[in-house]
Design an enzyme around this catalytic site. Sequence first.
Site, PDB file in Angstrom:
ATOM      1  N   LYS A   1      41.641  42.395  48.344  1.00  0.00           N
ATOM      2  CA  LYS A   1      43.027  42.626  48.824  1.00  0.00           C
ATOM      3  C   LYS A   1      43.006  42.961  50.314  1.00  0.00           C
ATOM      4  O   LYS A   1      42.153  42.452  51.039  1.00  0.00           O
ATOM      5  CB  LYS A   1      43.703  43.706  47.968  1.00  0.00           C
ATOM      6  CG  LYS A   1      43.589  43.387  46.462  1.00  0.00           C
ATOM      7  CD  LYS A   1      44.460  44.219  45.601  1.00  0.00           C
ATOM      8  CE  LYS A   1      44.244  43.821  44.148  1.00  0.00           C
ATOM      9  NZ  LYS A   1      45.112  44.527  43.226  1.00  0.00           N
TER      10      LYS A   1
ATOM     11  N   GLU B   1      50.817  40.309  43.003  1.00  0.00           N
ATOM     12  CA  GLU B   1      51.302  40.903  44.263  1.00  0.00           C
ATOM     13  C   GLU B   1      51.936  39.835  45.142  1.00  0.00           C
ATOM     14  O   GLU B   1      52.929  40.100  45.845  1.00  0.00           O
ATOM     15  CB  GLU B   1      50.149  41.627  44.980  1.00  0.00           C
ATOM     16  CG  GLU B   1      49.794  42.924  44.256  1.00  0.00           C
ATOM     17  CD  GLU B   1      48.330  43.338  44.354  1.00  0.00           C
ATOM     18  OE1 GLU B   1      47.607  42.838  45.232  1.00  0.00           O
ATOM     19  OE2 GLU B   1      47.909  44.176  43.524  1.00  0.00           O
TER      20      GLU B   1
ATOM     21  N   GLY C   1      45.875  48.117  39.419  1.00  0.00           N
ATOM     22  CA  GLY C   1      45.859  49.254  40.344  1.00  0.00           C
ATOM     23  C   GLY C   1      46.497  50.512  39.783  1.00  0.00           C
ATOM     24  O   GLY C   1      46.742  51.465  40.507  1.00  0.00           O
TER      25      GLY C   1
ATOM     26  N   HIS D   1      48.584  35.494  42.277  1.00  0.00           N
ATOM     27  CA  HIS D   1      48.396  36.926  42.015  1.00  0.00           C
ATOM     28  C   HIS D   1      49.768  37.605  41.939  1.00  0.00           C
ATOM     29  O   HIS D   1      50.683  37.262  42.680  1.00  0.00           O
ATOM     30  CB  HIS D   1      47.538  37.556  43.121  1.00  0.00           C
ATOM     31  CG  HIS D   1      47.081  38.929  42.748  1.00  0.00           C
ATOM     32  ND1 HIS D   1      47.916  40.014  42.840  1.00  0.00           N
ATOM     33  CD2 HIS D   1      45.912  39.377  42.234  1.00  0.00           C
ATOM     34  CE1 HIS D   1      47.256  41.082  42.396  1.00  0.00           C
ATOM     35  NE2 HIS D   1      46.042  40.720  42.018  1.00  0.00           N
TER      36      HIS D   1
ATOM     37  N   ASN E   1      38.338  40.889  44.164  1.00  0.00           N
ATOM     38  CA  ASN E   1      39.497  40.645  45.033  1.00  0.00           C
ATOM     39  C   ASN E   1      39.666  41.879  45.913  1.00  0.00           C
ATOM     40  O   ASN E   1      40.125  42.915  45.449  1.00  0.00           O
ATOM     41  CB  ASN E   1      40.729  40.419  44.133  1.00  0.00           C
ATOM     42  CG  ASN E   1      42.015  40.331  44.931  1.00  0.00           C
ATOM     43  OD1 ASN E   1      41.997  40.190  46.151  1.00  0.00           O
ATOM     44  ND2 ASN E   1      43.141  40.419  44.225  1.00  0.00           N
TER      45      ASN E   1
ATOM     46  N   GLU F   1      46.061  38.841  34.141  1.00  0.00           N
ATOM     47  CA  GLU F   1      46.173  40.138  34.790  1.00  0.00           C
ATOM     48  C   GLU F   1      47.529  40.766  34.436  1.00  0.00           C
ATOM     49  O   GLU F   1      48.539  40.467  35.084  1.00  0.00           O
ATOM     50  CB  GLU F   1      46.082  39.984  36.311  1.00  0.00           C
ATOM     51  CG  GLU F   1      44.755  39.459  36.787  1.00  0.00           C
ATOM     52  CD  GLU F   1      44.407  39.989  38.172  1.00  0.00           C
ATOM     53  OE1 GLU F   1      43.292  40.470  38.349  1.00  0.00           O
ATOM     54  OE2 GLU F   1      45.272  39.949  39.064  1.00  0.00           O
TER      55      GLU F   1
ATOM     56  N   SER G   1      42.619  47.127  36.545  1.00  0.00           N
ATOM     57  CA  SER G   1      41.899  48.400  36.379  1.00  0.00           C
ATOM     58  C   SER G   1      40.588  48.247  35.600  1.00  0.00           C
ATOM     59  O   SER G   1      40.213  49.119  34.818  1.00  0.00           O
ATOM     60  CB  SER G   1      42.809  49.454  35.737  1.00  0.00           C
ATOM     61  OG  SER G   1      43.912  49.715  36.586  1.00  0.00           O
TER      62      SER G   1
HETATM   63  P1  PGA Z   1      42.626  46.369  40.124  1.00  0.00           P
HETATM   64  O1  PGA Z   1      43.178  44.963  40.657  1.00  0.00           O
HETATM   65  O2  PGA Z   1      41.260  46.091  39.545  1.00  0.00           O
HETATM   66  O3  PGA Z   1      42.560  47.250  41.341  1.00  0.00           O
HETATM   67  O4  PGA Z   1      43.584  46.837  39.092  1.00  0.00           O
HETATM   68  C1  PGA Z   1      42.906  43.772  39.979  1.00  0.00           C
HETATM   69  C2  PGA Z   1      43.571  42.617  40.695  1.00  0.00           C
HETATM   70  O5  PGA Z   1      44.691  42.779  41.172  1.00  0.00           O
HETATM   71  O6  PGA Z   1      43.003  41.519  40.809  1.00  0.00           O
END
Ligand code: PGA
Length: 255
Positions: free
Chosen positions: A11, A100, A178, A98, A9, A172, A218
């Site tokens: 982003k 976010e 992140g 997601h 992903n 997640e 992460s």
């Molecule tokens: P990250 O994001 O690996 O940067 O923690 C994962 C995601 O949001 O899909």
Amino acid sequence: MRKLIVAGNWKMNTSVAEGVELAKKVSAYAVEKNLPEGKQIVIAPPFTHLASVAQVIDSNKVILAAQDCAATKNGAYTGEVSASMLKGIGVKAVILGHSERRQYFKENSEILLKKIKLALEEGLDVIFCVGETKDQREAGANLYFNVIKAQLVDTVFTLSEQDFAKIIIAYEPVWAIGTGLTATPEQAQEIHEFIRKEVANNYSQKVADDTTILYGGSCKSSNAKEIFAKKDVDGGLIGGAALKADEFGKIIDAR
Ligand code: PGA
């Protein structure tokens, strides 16, 4: 069918030119590795990149996904991009739910279910994300299990068995996205097992056995192997670590 999937992903990162280069490298890697059937690589670049990326990847080896789609079919919805528009440029899957999108764009289960249905109508696969926040995690297992269950019950669990077969679930934990904090392999397995049991309760054991459940948060080459080794973890949804082809390649190898 239950698959092994490593999905990137991206982003809101990379220019179109950078994205095309990254996609070329990921595709070349997939071709070189000649991955067995049932092991899949997915990349989800920003909307602006999708048409260009579609031209440079081997679509038999890399599945092109979008990071979102509209909750309506078409019409006067300034700024939105529909599932059918995505389908039209070679997109095969879409990430929905997601954290976010839930947090910053206030997407709730009602909106998400509309998006899921439109994506499925277009024949897109859906990577549907669920996960608890830090506060919910700290409030204890009763709460975070219930949060995840509700995220499923209000959305994908309302689908027919046939439609649910097109859903890939991504666990997640919001506190791990992140942040550099990763769920331990045991924490990931606990939730994945729970999700699979809930799928069995809602549909059947056969459907649960066939469901692909990814871990995200992460995840990187240094921890992927341990997490992916857990029996209910079928791969990963990778954010930051998917932006470098060699690091993403190592994660692909970890599964
Ligand atoms: P990250 O994001 O690996 O940067 O923690 C994962 C995601 O949001 O899909």
